[in-house]
Structures are given as C-alpha cells and as structure tokens.
Write an enzyme that holds these catalytic residues in place. Sequence first.
Site, short mmCIF file in Angstrom:
data_model
loop_
_atom_site.label_atom_id
_atom_site.label_comp_id
_atom_site.label_asym_id
_atom_site.label_seq_id
_atom_site.Cartn_x
_atom_site.Cartn_y
_atom_site.Cartn_z
N ARG A 65 -3.13 16.04 61.44
CA ARG A 65 -3.06 14.97 60.44
C ARG A 65 -3.97 15.31 59.27
O ARG A 65 -5.19 15.30 59.38
CB ARG A 65 -3.42 13.62 61.07
CG ARG A 65 -2.37 13.08 62.00
CD ARG A 65 -1.09 12.80 61.26
NE ARG A 65 -0.12 12.08 62.08
CZ ARG A 65 1.07 11.72 61.64
NH1 ARG A 65 1.45 12.03 60.42
NH2 ARG A 65 1.88 11.07 62.44
N GLU A 93 14.23 9.46 64.03
CA GLU A 93 12.89 10.00 64.28
C GLU A 93 12.75 10.55 65.71
O GLU A 93 12.18 11.61 65.91
CB GLU A 93 11.81 8.95 64.02
CG GLU A 93 11.56 8.67 62.57
CD GLU A 93 11.02 9.87 61.80
OE1 GLU A 93 10.37 10.76 62.39
OE2 GLU A 93 11.26 9.91 60.58
N GLU A 97 11.93 14.56 66.32
CA GLU A 97 10.65 14.99 66.86
C GLU A 97 10.68 15.43 68.31
O GLU A 97 9.85 16.22 68.73
CB GLU A 97 9.61 13.89 66.67
CG GLU A 97 9.31 13.65 65.20
CD GLU A 97 8.12 12.77 64.95
OE1 GLU A 97 7.54 12.23 65.92
OE2 GLU A 97 7.75 12.63 63.77
N GLU A 120 1.62 -2.18 54.95
CA GLU A 120 2.49 -1.43 55.86
C GLU A 120 2.76 -2.20 57.14
O GLU A 120 1.85 -2.74 57.77
CB GLU A 120 1.87 -0.08 56.21
CG GLU A 120 2.81 0.75 57.08
CD GLU A 120 2.25 2.09 57.49
OE1 GLU A 120 3.02 3.06 57.53
OE2 GLU A 120 1.04 2.17 57.76
N GLU A 139 10.43 19.95 57.33
CA GLU A 139 9.69 21.13 56.85
C GLU A 139 8.18 20.91 56.84
O GLU A 139 7.42 21.88 56.87
CB GLU A 139 10.16 21.53 55.45
CG GLU A 139 9.82 20.54 54.37
CD GLU A 139 10.27 20.97 52.99
OE1 GLU A 139 9.75 20.42 52.02
OE2 GLU A 139 11.13 21.87 52.88
#
Length: 180
Positions: A65, A93, A97, A120, A139
């Site tokens: 991260r 997603e 992943e 959020e 990417e």
Amino acid sequence: MTENPWKTRKETTIYQNPWIRLEEHQVLNPAGKEGIYGKVHFKNKAMAIIPIDREGNTWLVGQYRYTLNQYSWEIPMGGGPIGQDFLESAKRELKEETGLTASKWTELLRIHTSNSVTDEEGIIYLAEDLTEGETEFEETEILQIQKLPFAKVIDKVMKGEITDSISIAGILKAARVLGF
C-alpha cells in the site's frame, strides 16, 4: 440531534483526479464561529468481499500500500463507480483479484471508512458457492493470494496482523453471521 449544526458558507475544490476530490469548506461551526473543514470526496464506493467456500476457507489478498508505505493483507476489495450497480462491481473485483466467482451473494455491512475527513462509503459482501478461475489483475496490482481457514483469519484480526479497517469490520461481521 439529527439536524446539521454546521453551516457551509463556501466550498472550494483544491485538487482532484479520477478517484478523489479534495475540498476546502468555509464553515460556521456548531458554536457559530468561523472555521475551515477539509473533505476528501471519493468518486467510487469501496467494494469488499469475503469469499467463503464449503470447507470454511476464505481468501486474503496481499499488496504493498503506497500511502502506508507498507505491505497489507486484506479481504478482496476495490472501487465501484458511483451510479453503477454495487454488486456487479463487487463481482468484478472478486474475479480480478482472486479468480473466484460466486453464485450466492449477501450484503453484510455498509460502513463509512473515516467519517471525520471523507465521505467514502464501503459495502462489504459475503460470497458463497464459489468457483475457482483465473485472476485478472489490473496494471497497478502486484498481488499475493492466500487461501486460509476463516477461523485463522479471525485470529489474524485479533492479533493485529490485519489492519485494514474495511477488512476488520467485514471479517468480524462475517464471523458473527456465520457463527464463528
């Protein structure tokens, strides 16, 4: 009190990119005094998924991260554009992943990720009746994937080995719902 005690006098966009907008608000605070408030507006909703197979295993995703300058283990997650179907974003997603698809989906939780500085919202799903397939990383993603018994993932939360707030909230809610 459900009425907003803050009065916005002026909003200014300081910066924006495809993911966020940083705003400065000139306000009158609840005491009636002038002040400023910074707000980070997210242009996507956070989508997070806890996949559980018939044997009680789940998958964690590990990645570096950038903002934390450290490696993090998390439940599969990403962003879903506001205005698009959130469940469809979650399905995308999970496939990207982990390579997993699920035929049973349950919304577990809606959370605000840091309500003092951002608007959020996160939506966390439980995904069951899983089929394994190929990942489709973006990417920007260099991911590691771990398949673990869900009970071990709960232990990782309790030991502080998982620090992502959406992951923690989702794992603990799923533990309660699933009876762990």
